[in-house]
Design a protein around this motif. Structure first.
Motif, PDB file in Angstrom:
ATOM      1  N   VAL A   1       1.510  -1.301  -0.328  1.00 58.01           N
ATOM      2  CA  VAL A   1       0.500  -0.324   0.109  1.00 58.01           C
ATOM      3  C   VAL A   1       0.720   1.511   0.633  1.00 58.01           C
ATOM      4  O   VAL A   1       1.984   1.654   1.046  1.00 58.01           O
ATOM      5  CB  VAL A   1      -0.649  -0.149   0.795  1.00 58.01           C
TER       6      VAL A   1
ATOM      7  N   CYS B   1      -3.965   6.237   0.336  1.00 57.89           N
ATOM      8  CA  CYS B   1      -5.157   5.751   0.281  1.00 57.89           C
ATOM      9  C   CYS B   1      -6.440   6.817   0.184  1.00 57.89           C
ATOM     10  O   CYS B   1      -5.607   7.830   1.042  1.00 57.89           O
ATOM     11  CB  CYS B   1      -5.554   4.522   1.462  1.00 57.89           C
TER      12      CYS B   1
ATOM     13  N   LEU C   1      -7.530   1.833  -2.302  1.00 63.56           N
ATOM     14  CA  LEU C   1      -5.860   1.858  -1.684  1.00 63.56           C
ATOM     15  C   LEU C   1      -4.873   1.873  -3.300  1.00 63.56           C
ATOM     16  O   LEU C   1      -5.621   1.204  -4.118  1.00 63.56           O
ATOM     17  CB  LEU C   1      -5.381  -0.244  -1.672  1.00 63.56           C
TER      18      LEU C   1
ATOM     19  N   LEU D   1     -13.115  -4.711   0.540  1.00 66.22           N
ATOM     20  CA  LEU D   1     -12.676  -4.360   1.471  1.00 66.22           C
ATOM     21  C   LEU D   1     -13.753  -4.506   2.617  1.00 66.22           C
ATOM     22  O   LEU D   1     -14.928  -3.658   2.375  1.00 66.22           O
ATOM     23  CB  LEU D   1     -12.520  -2.243   1.562  1.00 66.22           C
TER      24      LEU D   1
ATOM     25  N   TRP E   1      -9.955  -0.496   9.778  1.00 64.24           N
ATOM     26  CA  TRP E   1      -8.652  -0.727  10.416  1.00 64.24           C
ATOM     27  C   TRP E   1      -7.749   0.110  10.113  1.00 64.24           C
ATOM     28  O   TRP E   1      -6.584   1.292  10.363  1.00 64.24           O
ATOM     29  CB  TRP E   1      -8.173  -2.570   9.782  1.00 64.24           C
ATOM     30  N   GLN E   2      -7.957   0.392   8.279  1.00 69.39           N
ATOM     31  CA  GLN E   2      -7.375   1.486   7.905  1.00 69.39           C
ATOM     32  C   GLN E   2      -7.022   2.597   7.919  1.00 69.39           C
ATOM     33  O   GLN E   2      -5.897   3.753   8.270  1.00 69.39           O
ATOM     34  CB  GLN E   2      -7.800   0.961   5.862  1.00 69.39           C
ATOM     35  N   THR E   3      -8.450   2.948   8.306  1.00 60.02           N
ATOM     36  CA  THR E   3      -8.300   3.852   8.500  1.00 60.02           C
ATOM     37  C   THR E   3      -7.731   4.506   9.556  1.00 60.02           C
ATOM     38  O   THR E   3      -7.258   5.323  10.042  1.00 60.02           O
ATOM     39  CB  THR E   3      -9.784   4.498   8.867  1.00 60.02           C
TER      40      THR E   3
ATOM     41  N   ARG F   1      -5.220   2.114  11.459  1.00 65.43           N
ATOM     42  CA  ARG F   1      -3.416   2.150  10.730  1.00 65.43           C
ATOM     43  C   ARG F   1      -2.734   3.356  10.227  1.00 65.43           C
ATOM     44  O   ARG F   1      -1.069   3.852  10.764  1.00 65.43           O
ATOM     45  CB  ARG F   1      -3.711   1.090  10.296  1.00 65.43           C
ATOM     46  N   PHE F   2      -3.800   3.892   8.952  1.00 65.63           N
ATOM     47  CA  PHE F   2      -2.374   4.366   7.728  1.00 65.63           C
ATOM     48  C   PHE F   2      -2.576   5.855   8.569  1.00 65.63           C
ATOM     49  O   PHE F   2      -1.205   6.551   8.102  1.00 65.63           O
ATOM     50  CB  PHE F   2      -3.160   4.526   6.714  1.00 65.63           C
TER      51      PHE F   2
ATOM     52  N   THR G   1       2.992  -1.587   4.778  1.00 63.37           N
ATOM     53  CA  THR G   1       2.111  -2.545   4.339  1.00 63.37           C
ATOM     54  C   THR G   1       2.021  -3.684   3.552  1.00 63.37           C
ATOM     55  O   THR G   1       1.289  -3.337   2.176  1.00 63.37           O
ATOM     56  CB  THR G   1       0.552  -2.168   4.829  1.00 63.37           C
TER      57      THR G   1
ATOM     58  N   TYR H   1      -5.007  -8.319   4.386  1.00 58.79           N
ATOM     59  CA  TYR H   1      -3.515  -8.247   4.712  1.00 58.79           C
ATOM     60  C   TYR H   1      -2.998  -9.508   5.375  1.00 58.79           C
ATOM     61  O   TYR H   1      -3.591 -10.546   6.254  1.00 58.79           O
ATOM     62  CB  TYR H   1      -3.835  -6.574   5.339  1.00 58.79           C
TER      63      TYR H   1
END
Length: 508
Positions: free
Chosen positions: A384, A387, A401, A428, A435-437, A439-440, A458, A487
């Motif tokens: 990745v 995003c 992504l 997704l 999780w993305q929101t 983590r990133f 990632t 992931y």
């Protein structure tokens, strides 16, 4: 040695595409190091300090970077000792402040160029093109040792820094004496990819055609009653897998090294989703789901090293010591029989097959043509890069992504960097979006109004229907109908599939 010399060498390596020039620069640096500086310097050059993960993220790095020093004063051992201090900070009240203070003390002594390299080392984001293969050649050059000897020692020890130290300070006999050690993990052999089973059999000839399980790679070592289990990245997870330890301890051997997979099964014996396996695989405490080990290779049995013996001999030993825990497979040179094994694997809920040349040795740490994996749907491990914020129902969530493929030799950009090959928001789930929101932003490097650009660390498994030629992306290839499968927390970014692999699909 001044740390600045490492910085200058890293910059030289990053600025050229010539492999020979990279080797020359790295060998020159290695030859000037003192013995106790070798392992730390190798860790700095590869972005893998010997201390491992320090526990500092992008925000911590940003907060610690104050005014840079005017002139270089840091030595290699100064930086190594500072990383020791950072790694030794125990979690608890005041730990964040203690770690931040130690980091500020280090960066305050660093020049601007040194600060930049320190940040990339600590974050594991060094992109100099000093990939391990190039560095192995440089070690051999600096030590005046055969490349094959250096490569084999590194593979069997799993430690590039220690291999460099041994090559540069020891004798040729010391280097050649490095062998398998039960309890010390070995770099795993890797598989190439083919579009069809027939293509794979055409590459390998007579082969062991085995189920490809959707599990987590493990390497199990046993000496007497002592059992240790390692991940594909050589991390020790013995305490997390008591059921695997029990199986290995019950085998009729005194010592062994086994290669395989572990996965969780449902009540009918079918594989659970990969996420279920990884949730249990990554747990420090035992969970309800049980992991079952399945082995496909054996590297050592009761004092006998097997890595240089043909796969046929290794499989015979595996059948003798672990018949109830072998991954299913058939030895054949007939593509039609191999296709049937693939259909059987898919029917049982597995990913596909791995086709392995029956006369091949175990090439630790290598991805060659002796092992070839075949899946019915093209799936690739990509990284990745960014995003985008979602819209409509996904407003407020990071969604679309940006995906990159590894460019190991810098054919389309920076050596060891990543080339964008497409975008996707398909596949997704709400859990992944959430999780993305979260983590990133933790690994954010910059952002625009609609996009968060992240450190390329990632790995995500992407299913595609194929690729098409593209003038939009620098690699000249774009994904077709890409969707997220999962992931891959068990994989490092340098294990991602390459842009060359994707471009080969155009020819296919």
């Amino acid at each position: 040695m001044r740390f600045d010399e490492v910085v200058q060498t890293a910059e030289t390596v990053a600025s050229t595409r010539s492999r020979l020039a990279k080797v020359d620069a790295l060998a020159g640096l290695l030859a000037r190091l003192e013995p106790d500086e070798i392992a730390p310097a190798v860790g700095f050059l590869t972005g893998k300090p010997r201390q491992g993960r320090i526990g500092v993220g992008w925000r911590g790095i940003g907060a610690a970077m104050g005014d840079a020093a005017d002139a270089p004063t840091l030595d290699v051992l100064d930086v190594d000792a500072a990383l020791d201090r950072l790694a030794s900070v125990e979690a608890g009240t005041g730990s964040s402040a203690e770690r931040a203070g130690a980091l500020r003390a280090l960066t305050a002594r660093a020049t601007a160029a040194e600060q930049d390299l320190l940040a990339r080392i600590i974050l594991g984001e060094l992109r100099t093109g000093a990939l391990e293969g190039v560095l192995l050649d440089a070690i051999a050059r600096a030590a005046d040792r055969p490349v094959a000897s250096v490569r084999r020692a590194a593979m069997l020890s799993g430690d590039l820094g220690d291999t460099a130290r041994l090559a540069l300070t020891g004798t040729a006999a010391d280097l050649d004496a490095v062998g398998l050690v039960v309890g010390r993990p070995v770099l795993p052999m890797l598989a190439a990819t083919a579009p069809t089973v027939a293509d794979a059999v055409g590459q390998t000839g007579e082969a062991s055609v085995e189920f490809k399980l959707d599990g987590a790679r493990i390497q199990a070592h046993r000496r007497g009653d002592e059992v240790r289990v390692f991940t594909r990245n050589l991390a020790d997870i013995t305490h997390r897998l008591p059921e695997v330890v029990e199986v290995v301890r019950g085998l009729p051997v005194e010592s062994a090294i086994l290669d395989g997979e572990t996965l969780s099964l449902d009540e009918h014996g079918a594989p659970r989703p990969f996420q279920d396996t990884m949730a249990r695989f990554g747990a420090d405490a035992s969970r309800e789901a049980v992991l079952h080990p399945w082995f496909f290779d054996v590297l050592h049995v009761d004092g006998r090293d097997l890595i240089d013996e043909p796969l046929a001999a290794r499989l015979a030993e595996l059948e003798r010591i672990a018949p109830d825990h072998r991954i299913p497979g058939v030895v054949t040179a007939d593509a039609a029989i191999a296709e049937q094994v693939s259909r059987d694997a898919l029917g049982a809920g597995h990913e596909g097959v791995v086709v392995k040349a029956i006369e091949s040795p175990y090439a630790a740490g290598r991805r060659g043509s002796s092992w070839v994996k075949v899946k019915p749907v093209h799936t690739y491990d990509l990284v990745v890069l960014a995003c985008e914020w979602g819209s409509g129902r996904r407003t407020g969530w990071l969604s679309n992504l940006h995906l990159g493929a590894l460019d190991p030799d810098g054919e389309f950009g920076e050596p060891g960097g990543f080339v964008m090959v497409g975008k996707t928001f398909k596949g997704l789930t709400d859990d992944l979006l959430r999780w993305q929101t979260e983590r990133f932003p933790e690994i954010e490097v910059r952002r625009t109004a609609g996009t968060v650009w992240v450190a390329p660390v990632t790995v995500v498994e992407i299913a595609i229907d194929g690729v098409q030629r593209s003038t939009r992306y620098p690699g000249g290839v774009a994904l077709r109908f890409a969707r997220v499968k999962q992931y891959r927390d068990d994989k490092r970014p340098e294990e991602a599939d390459t842009i060359q692999t994707l471009r080969a699909l155009l020819r296919g």
